[in-house]
Motif scaffolding. Structure first.
Motif, PDB file in Angstrom:
ATOM      1  N   GLY A   1     -47.383  79.058 -41.961  1.00 10.77           N
ATOM      2  CA  GLY A   1     -46.739  78.019 -42.763  1.00 10.77           C
ATOM      3  C   GLY A   1     -47.837  77.169 -43.375  1.00 10.77           C
ATOM      4  O   GLY A   1     -48.609  76.517 -42.661  1.00 10.77           O
TER       5      GLY A   1
ATOM      6  N   ILE B   1     -50.899  81.696 -43.374  1.00  9.91           N
ATOM      7  CA  ILE B   1     -49.864  82.720 -43.522  1.00  9.91           C
ATOM      8  C   ILE B   1     -48.575  82.062 -43.990  1.00  9.91           C
ATOM      9  O   ILE B   1     -47.993  81.240 -43.293  1.00  9.91           O
ATOM     10  CB  ILE B   1     -49.668  83.448 -42.165  1.00  9.91           C
ATOM     11  CG1 ILE B   1     -50.990  84.116 -41.771  1.00  9.91           C
ATOM     12  CG2 ILE B   1     -48.533  84.453 -42.229  1.00  9.91           C
ATOM     13  CD1 ILE B   1     -51.351  83.946 -40.345  1.00  9.91           C
ATOM     14  N   ASP B   2     -48.141  82.433 -45.177  1.00 10.11           N
ATOM     15  CA  ASP B   2     -46.958  81.785 -45.733  1.00 10.11           C
ATOM     16  C   ASP B   2     -45.720  82.663 -45.696  1.00 10.11           C
ATOM     17  O   ASP B   2     -44.618  82.183 -45.773  1.00 10.11           O
ATOM     18  CB  ASP B   2     -47.237  81.352 -47.176  1.00 10.11           C
ATOM     19  CG  ASP B   2     -47.141  79.841 -47.307  1.00 10.11           C
ATOM     20  OD1 ASP B   2     -46.746  79.208 -46.335  1.00 10.11           O
ATOM     21  OD2 ASP B   2     -47.435  79.336 -48.400  1.00 10.11           O
ATOM     22  N   LEU B   3     -45.887  83.977 -45.621  1.00 15.01           N
ATOM     23  CA  LEU B   3     -44.719  84.856 -45.580  1.00 15.01           C
ATOM     24  C   LEU B   3     -44.903  85.834 -44.431  1.00 15.01           C
ATOM     25  O   LEU B   3     -45.815  85.672 -43.630  1.00 15.01           O
ATOM     26  CB  LEU B   3     -44.570  85.597 -46.917  1.00 15.01           C
ATOM     27  CG  LEU B   3     -44.133  84.685 -48.068  1.00 15.01           C
ATOM     28  CD1 LEU B   3     -44.249  85.392 -49.407  1.00 15.01           C
ATOM     29  CD2 LEU B   3     -42.713  84.173 -47.848  1.00 15.01           C
ATOM     30  N   ASP B   4     -43.989  86.815 -44.321  1.00 18.57           N
ATOM     31  CA  ASP B   4     -44.096  87.779 -43.212  1.00 18.57           C
ATOM     32  C   ASP B   4     -45.320  88.677 -43.419  1.00 18.57           C
ATOM     33  O   ASP B   4     -45.209  89.819 -43.870  1.00 18.57           O
ATOM     34  CB  ASP B   4     -42.821  88.617 -43.103  1.00 18.57           C
ATOM     35  CG  ASP B   4     -41.638  87.746 -42.737  1.00 18.57           C
ATOM     36  OD1 ASP B   4     -41.769  86.941 -41.809  1.00 18.57           O
ATOM     37  OD2 ASP B   4     -40.599  87.867 -43.401  1.00 18.57           O
ATOM     38  N   ALA B   5     -46.493  88.176 -43.096  1.00 21.20           N
ATOM     39  CA  ALA B   5     -47.733  88.915 -43.333  1.00 21.20           C
ATOM     40  C   ALA B   5     -47.865  90.055 -42.321  1.00 21.20           C
ATOM     41  O   ALA B   5     -47.444  89.943 -41.180  1.00 21.20           O
ATOM     42  CB  ALA B   5     -48.905  87.963 -43.204  1.00 21.20           C
ATOM     43  N   THR B   6     -48.448  91.160 -42.741  1.00 24.22           N
ATOM     44  CA  THR B   6     -48.623  92.307 -41.833  1.00 24.22           C
ATOM     45  C   THR B   6     -50.109  92.542 -41.529  1.00 24.22           C
ATOM     46  O   THR B   6     -50.441  93.250 -40.595  1.00 24.22           O
ATOM     47  CB  THR B   6     -48.051  93.595 -42.468  1.00 24.22           C
ATOM     48  OG1 THR B   6     -48.525  93.667 -43.810  1.00 24.22           O
ATOM     49  CG2 THR B   6     -46.524  93.582 -42.439  1.00 24.22           C
TER      50      THR B   6
ATOM     51  N   ASP C   1     -47.828  76.975 -35.871  1.00 31.96           N
ATOM     52  CA  ASP C   1     -46.703  77.343 -36.727  1.00 31.96           C
ATOM     53  C   ASP C   1     -45.913  76.115 -37.172  1.00 31.96           C
ATOM     54  O   ASP C   1     -45.308  75.419 -36.352  1.00 31.96           O
ATOM     55  CB  ASP C   1     -45.784  78.304 -35.947  1.00 31.96           C
ATOM     56  CG  ASP C   1     -44.413  78.465 -36.590  1.00 31.96           C
ATOM     57  OD1 ASP C   1     -44.300  79.282 -37.514  1.00 31.96           O
ATOM     58  OD2 ASP C   1     -43.465  77.772 -36.170  1.00 31.96           O
TER      59      ASP C   1
ATOM     60  N   SER D   1     -43.461  76.392 -40.028  1.00 26.30           N
ATOM     61  CA  SER D   1     -42.946  77.237 -41.107  1.00 26.30           C
ATOM     62  C   SER D   1     -41.495  76.869 -41.413  1.00 26.30           C
ATOM     63  O   SER D   1     -41.230  75.768 -41.879  1.00 26.30           O
ATOM     64  CB  SER D   1     -43.108  78.713 -40.727  1.00 26.30           C
ATOM     65  OG  SER D   1     -42.437  79.006 -39.506  1.00 26.30           O
TER      66      SER D   1
ATOM     67  N   ALA E   1     -38.091  81.624 -39.688  1.00 25.03           N
ATOM     68  CA  ALA E   1     -39.363  82.348 -39.558  1.00 25.03           C
ATOM     69  C   ALA E   1     -40.074  82.048 -38.237  1.00 25.03           C
ATOM     70  O   ALA E   1     -40.900  82.846 -37.778  1.00 25.03           O
ATOM     71  CB  ALA E   1     -40.287  81.976 -40.704  1.00 25.03           C
TER      72      ALA E   1
ATOM     73  N   ASN F   1     -42.822  84.438 -35.884  1.00 26.16           N
ATOM     74  CA  ASN F   1     -44.250  84.087 -35.837  1.00 26.16           C
ATOM     75  C   ASN F   1     -44.711  83.904 -34.389  1.00 26.16           C
ATOM     76  O   ASN F   1     -45.801  84.351 -34.003  1.00 26.16           O
ATOM     77  CB  ASN F   1     -44.499  82.799 -36.631  1.00 26.16           C
ATOM     78  CG  ASN F   1     -44.281  82.998 -38.124  1.00 26.16           C
ATOM     79  OD1 ASN F   1     -44.404  84.109 -38.637  1.00 26.16           O
ATOM     80  ND2 ASN F   1     -43.949  81.927 -38.823  1.00 26.16           N
TER      81      ASN F   1
END
Ligand SMILES: NC(=O)C1=CN([C@@H]2O[C@H](COP(=O)(O)OP(=O)(O)OC[C@H]3O[C@@H](n4cnc5c(N)ncnc54)[C@H](OP(=O)(O)O)[C@@H]3O)[C@@H](O)[C@H]2O)C=CC1
Ligand SMILES: O=C(O)C1=N[C@H](C(=O)O)C[C@H](O)C1
Length: 233
Positions: A7, A30-35, A47, A49, A53, A57
């Motif tokens: 977030g 990390i702003d989105l569902d990072a892989t 976190d 966010s 989410a 996380n």
């Protein structure tokens, strides 16, 4: 310390500023569902966010043995799952509805006042929280923690948004401008009112508390609260 931020919104950016001042490094934002997160370089994750989410996380961090601090509100239906996952992985985890020192002192004051008021049945309790118009959840996590503090120490049984029945705590949630967070607990009788109030002037207190919690948790295992971090009662 190498910190990962889950977030990177209003709080993520404030935490970055404070963490850098305290000589930490931000190794991931990390702003989105990072892989493609390199967990091996992260000492601790923070976190802030979104309600939908946060649990994902937290799970991701615990499954990669990274201690995780979460300040996201509105996801508590999954809190017990996060606790179980932390215990299963021998990990480290703190959730707090509010990381500021001031609000954590206010939580103590709220519990003390509730104890005093418990036998005084001529008074009725009510709560109000005011936040900025972008806030997604209501009531605020802080208001829920305050209501839980009253319930633990009185005969009130639950809280409800807006109107409430007998022995229920009514919480009013207002969304006004850029308000960082204002919480009021009022006991009202026919003849007088008793009120306690916390007003955040900005987000720095929340962010500093989260960084202090992150510094504190590294090297520990277990599920903790801000009471542990601040050594309160
Ligand atoms: N405990 C405490 O002391 C405090 C708690 N809070 C809570 O923290 C949370 C965040 O607040 P705030 O910073 O003001 O909100 P913002 O909306 O400013 O920031 C939230 C950020 O999360 C990002 N995001 C969305 N999905 C994910 C995901 N899957 N993983 C990681 N990040 C994601 C958003 O990205 P995008 O915009 O691209 O969707 C956005 O940048 C809220 O739940 C709030 O209630 C806030 C202050 C203090
Ligand atoms: O969304 C916010 O901004 C805040 N959220 C937290 C909450 O829900 O209690 C803490 C703080 O009041 C700011």
């Amino acid at each position: 310390m190498n910190i990962a931020l889950f977030g990177y919104g209003k709080m993520g950016k404030m935490i970055e500023k404070i963490a850098l001042k305290r000589n930490h490094d931000i190794v991931a934002k990390i702003d989105l569902d990072a892989t493609d997160i390199n967990f091996s370089e992260i000492d601790v994750a923070i976190d802030f966010s979104m309600p939908n989410a946060a649990y994902g996380n937290i799970k991701n961090c615990l499954e990669h043995n990274v201690p995780i601090i979460s300040g996201t509100t509105g996801w508590l239906q999954d809190y017990q799952k996060a606790v179980a996952l932390c215990e299963k992985n021998n990990g480290a985890f703190i959730y707090a509805s509010n990381f500021s020192l001031g609000v954590n002192l206010f939580f103590e004051l709220n519990s003390y006042l509730a104890k005093l008021m418990a036998p005084q049945d001529q008074y009725r309790v009510a709560m109000e929280e005011i936040h900025h118009t972008q806030k997604l959840d209501a009531p605020s996590g802080t208001a829920i923690t305050l209501a839980e503090g009253v319930i633990e120490n009185t005969n009130y049984t639950k809280w409800k948004l807006d109107s409430a029945g007998n022995m229920e705590i009514p919480i009013t949630a207002k969304r006004i401008g850029d308000t960082p967070g204002t919480h009021t607990v009022t006991y009202e009788s026919e003849v007088d009112s008793i009120e306690i109030k916390h007003t955040a002037h900005n987000r720095e207190g929340f962010a500093l508390g989260a960084v202090i919690a992150a510094e504190w948790i590294v090297g520990k295992t277990g599920v903790f609260t801000m009471k542990d971090v601040l050594n309160l009662s």
